[in-house]
Design an enzyme around this catalytic site. Structure first.
Site, PDB file in Angstrom:
ATOM      1  N   ASN A 169       0.816  -1.207   0.000  1.00  0.00           N
ATOM      2  CA  ASN A 169       0.000   0.000   0.000  1.00  0.00           C
ATOM      3  C   ASN A 169       0.859   1.271   0.000  1.00  0.00           C
ATOM      4  OD1 ASN A 169      -2.253   1.609   0.187  1.00  0.00           O
ATOM      5  ND2 ASN A 169      -2.834   0.970   2.257  1.00  0.00           N
ATOM      6  N   HIS A 180     -13.866  -5.382  10.296  1.00  0.00           N
ATOM      7  CA  HIS A 180     -13.670  -4.100  10.984  1.00  0.00           C
ATOM      8  C   HIS A 180     -14.993  -3.375  11.198  1.00  0.00           C
ATOM      9  CE1 HIS A 180      -9.478  -3.896   8.883  1.00  0.00           C
ATOM     10  NE2 HIS A 180      -9.611  -4.942   9.671  1.00  0.00           N
ATOM     11  N   ARG A 224     -13.696  -6.443  15.070  1.00  0.00           N
ATOM     12  CA  ARG A 224     -12.672  -5.507  15.549  1.00  0.00           C
ATOM     13  C   ARG A 224     -13.277  -4.116  15.637  1.00  0.00           C
ATOM     14  NH1 ARG A 224      -7.807  -3.041  12.032  1.00  0.00           N
ATOM     15  NH2 ARG A 224      -9.436  -1.473  11.783  1.00  0.00           N
ATOM     16  N   TYR A 274      -7.742   6.546  13.133  1.00  0.00           N
ATOM     17  CA  TYR A 274      -7.606   5.287  12.411  1.00  0.00           C
ATOM     18  C   TYR A 274      -8.879   4.457  12.439  1.00  0.00           C
ATOM     19  CZ  TYR A 274      -6.311   0.471  11.608  1.00  0.00           C
ATOM     20  OH  TYR A 274      -6.278  -0.812  11.169  1.00  0.00           O
ATOM     21  N   ASP A 292      -7.442  -2.687  17.528  1.00  0.00           N
ATOM     22  CA  ASP A 292      -6.138  -2.453  16.905  1.00  0.00           C
ATOM     23  C   ASP A 292      -5.590  -1.113  17.385  1.00  0.00           C
ATOM     24  OD1 ASP A 292      -3.932  -2.320  15.294  1.00  0.00           O
ATOM     25  OD2 ASP A 292      -5.011  -2.526  13.389  1.00  0.00           O
ATOM     26  N   HIS A 346      -2.693   0.009  16.496  1.00  0.00           N
ATOM     27  CA  HIS A 346      -1.957   0.519  15.331  1.00  0.00           C
ATOM     28  C   HIS A 346      -0.640   1.180  15.723  1.00  0.00           C
ATOM     29  CE1 HIS A 346      -2.265   1.514  10.914  1.00  0.00           C
ATOM     30  NE2 HIS A 346      -2.802   0.323  11.006  1.00  0.00           N
ATOM     31  N   GLU A 372      -4.365  -5.678  19.395  1.00  0.00           N
ATOM     32  CA  GLU A 372      -3.479  -5.776  18.229  1.00  0.00           C
ATOM     33  C   GLU A 372      -2.465  -4.646  18.174  1.00  0.00           C
ATOM     34  OE1 GLU A 372      -5.692  -6.149  14.635  1.00  0.00           O
ATOM     35  OE2 GLU A 372      -4.138  -5.212  13.414  1.00  0.00           O
ATOM     36  N   GLU A 375       1.896  -7.276  11.574  1.00  0.00           N
ATOM     37  CA  GLU A 375       1.615  -6.877  10.192  1.00  0.00           C
ATOM     38  C   GLU A 375       2.734  -6.027   9.586  1.00  0.00           C
ATOM     39  OE1 GLU A 375      -2.168  -4.854  11.204  1.00  0.00           O
ATOM     40  OE2 GLU A 375      -1.369  -3.112  10.173  1.00  0.00           O
ATOM     41  N   ARG A 379       0.515 -12.090  13.454  1.00  0.00           N
ATOM     42  CA  ARG A 379      -0.377 -11.651  12.372  1.00  0.00           C
ATOM     43  C   ARG A 379       0.395 -11.004  11.225  1.00  0.00           C
ATOM     44  NH1 ARG A 379      -4.354  -9.361  12.401  1.00  0.00           N
ATOM     45  NH2 ARG A 379      -3.914  -7.386  11.449  1.00  0.00           N
ATOM     46  N   HIS A 386      -2.718 -11.008   8.611  1.00  0.00           N
ATOM     47  CA  HIS A 386      -3.258  -9.704   8.189  1.00  0.00           C
ATOM     48  C   HIS A 386      -4.183  -9.882   6.974  1.00  0.00           C
ATOM     49  CE1 HIS A 386      -2.134  -5.326   6.925  1.00  0.00           C
ATOM     50  NE2 HIS A 386      -3.061  -5.292   7.854  1.00  0.00           N
ATOM     51  N   ASP A 433      -6.345  -3.646   1.445  1.00  0.00           N
ATOM     52  CA  ASP A 433      -5.245  -3.151   0.603  1.00  0.00           C
ATOM     53  C   ASP A 433      -4.284  -4.252   0.177  1.00  0.00           C
ATOM     54  OD1 ASP A 433      -3.173  -3.113   2.855  1.00  0.00           O
ATOM     55  OD2 ASP A 433      -4.700  -1.754   3.625  1.00  0.00           O
ATOM     56  N   GLU A 450      -8.443 -12.196   9.807  1.00  0.00           N
ATOM     57  CA  GLU A 450      -8.985 -10.866   9.488  1.00  0.00           C
ATOM     58  C   GLU A 450      -9.546 -10.891   8.063  1.00  0.00           C
ATOM     59  OE1 GLU A 450      -7.497  -6.258   9.953  1.00  0.00           O
ATOM     60  OE2 GLU A 450      -6.042  -7.720   9.264  1.00  0.00           O
ATOM     61  N   TRP A 501       0.867   6.275  12.731  1.00  0.00           N
ATOM     62  CA  TRP A 501      -0.516   6.309  12.300  1.00  0.00           C
ATOM     63  C   TRP A 501      -1.168   5.058  12.779  1.00  0.00           C
ATOM     64  CZ3 TRP A 501      -2.285   3.009   8.051  1.00  0.00           C
ATOM     65  CH2 TRP A 501      -3.676   3.124   7.824  1.00  0.00           C
TER      66      TRP A 501
END
Ligand code: EZ4
Ligand code: CO
Length: 396
Positions: free
Chosen positions: A37, A122, A147, A159, A204, A206, A230, A256, A277, A306, A310, A333, A396
């Protein structure tokens, strides 16, 4: 059998995907996912200019040798761009091997350990009530695990909450740890009260928190019995996970952003995580993921590959083939794709009542329509960037 052609297809049915197609002198071909991505053309170029010429005339049966040749034989190794390119090659070779054997890929990975694989998707919302409304729609479809992400008061573009892709320059989000840490435990208190105790709930982080912040969050989430928390920390310093581990009885998932199996070393050997993951498309494909899954089994770590929108349906199918085969499968996921994806990719994992499976066909089970792919030209796109209120760059 000999490899006669390695094609790189870049296409944008809703979002950008990079496909590797390997053709052989026996007419069999295979496809792999090499999507990274926001870095799609870097991977496409490394495939075209540096990797494809090495493969012409090689026997596609020799997956491990080709893998090692690309990984170690070229001296420069690792990193997301190279490992995504290698993943595309690796999946396409496994697809050819399984088609030649006339077997679904999971059969070559050891055969089915289960009939179907538990999945989660999600759910987000601007506030708690909207999260709940969205969750109920998925629960009606049969989802047993979800999630949850939610808008954080005073922050911008948190996010999981809004469409943050930009075709020009990265969207800049604003994020602060204090309101985040205050909101998330309340979200799960609310969701447990509203949605009950049967639903598996995930969150998550992130990679946004410091170790002590993550420990505080993990401890406060204990009463709500999450399936896992996560990516609580950035991926660079694995020993930091000790701080969370010692502080809270909550399953931790990570991986991920990993690119090789060695990223798992400390986390496995010190039993610092419960779910691994990795992204099959960013870790060199099925060959590396199968090794990671087998190694994880020793330490009671389960898989949770993961599965975001994307990466293409090819990687999602690879996930499910491996999920069906390994004994230490945890959860998968799963995401909905843009409708145009079906024009280009012939198949996706099959969803039924909260579980995924694959069609009983030889190989990975997906063909790519090159003429349709050409109708969706690449569009430059960035992941967002997150900053603190004072302007500091933040994960992020
Ligand atoms: O943000 O794949 O768990 N899923 C995720 C993803 C990642 C994207 C980044 O490209 O964290 O949604
Ligand atoms: Co994630």
């Amino acid at each position: 059998m000999k490899i006669t052609n390695v094609k790189t297809i870049v296409t944008c049915p809703g979002r950008n995907y990079v496909v590797v197609k390997i053709e052989t002198d026996e007419g069999l071909s295979g496809v792999g996912d090499a999507t990274l991505n926001g870095r799609e053309l870097a991977v496409a170029e490394i495939l075209k200019e540096h990797i494809a010429p090495l493969l012409h005339g090689k026997d596609p049966d020799q997956i491990e040798d080709i893998w090692q040749h690309i990984f170690r034989g070229s001296y420069w190794r690792g990193g997301p761009v190279l490992m995504t390119a290698l993943a595309g090659i690796d999946m396409a070779l496994w697809d050819i091997k399984a088609k030649k054997a006339n077997l679904p890929l999971y059969s070559l990975l050891g055969g089915k350990s289960r009939d179907k694989v538990l999945c989660y998707t999600h759910v987000s919302g601007r506030d708690f009530a909207e999260v709940k409304e969205n969750a109920l729609k998925y629960m009606e479809q049969g989802y047993k695990a979800l999630r949850f992400q939610v808008g954080i008061p005073g922050c911008k573009g948190t996010y999981g909450i809004e469409n943050i892709d930009s075709n020009n320059l990265p969207f800049v989000e604003e994020w602060e740890p204090r309101p985040y840490l205050q909101t998330i435990p309340k979200l799960f208190e609310y969701l447990r009260a509203e949605l009950g105790t049967d639903l598996e709930m995930l969150h998550d982080v992130h990679e946004r928190l410091t170790p002590v912040e993550a420990k505080i969050l993990a401890k406060e989430l204990e009463p709500y019995q999450l399936f896992f928390l996560e990516d609580p920390l950035r991926p660079e310093h694995k020993e930091s996970f000790r701080i969370i581990r010692q502080g809270a009885a909550i399953p931790i998932a990570m991986g991920e952003l990993f690119n090789t199996k060695w990223d798992c070393l400390t986390l496995f050997e010190e039993q610092l995580i419960d779910y691994i993951r990795c992204d099959l498309s960013h870790i060199g494909g099925l060959t590396e993921a199968k090794k990671i899954a087998n190694w994880a089994e020793v330490y009671h770590v389960k898989t949770a590959w993961h599965g975001p929108p994307d990466i293409s349906p090819i990687a999602h199918l690879a996930n499910v083939h491996l999920d069906l085969a390994v004994t230490n499968f945890g959860i998968q996921e799963q995401c909905a794709f843009a409708p145009e994806v079906r024009d280009v990719f012939s198949a996706q994992p099959l969803f039924n009542d909260g579980y995924l499976s694959v069609a009983e066909v030889p190989g990975l089970g997906c063909e790519v329509d090159e003429a349709a792919a050409a109708k969706y030209p690449y569009r430059r796109s960035y992941l967002p960037v997150s900053r603190r209120k004072d302007g500091t760059v933040q994960d992020w």
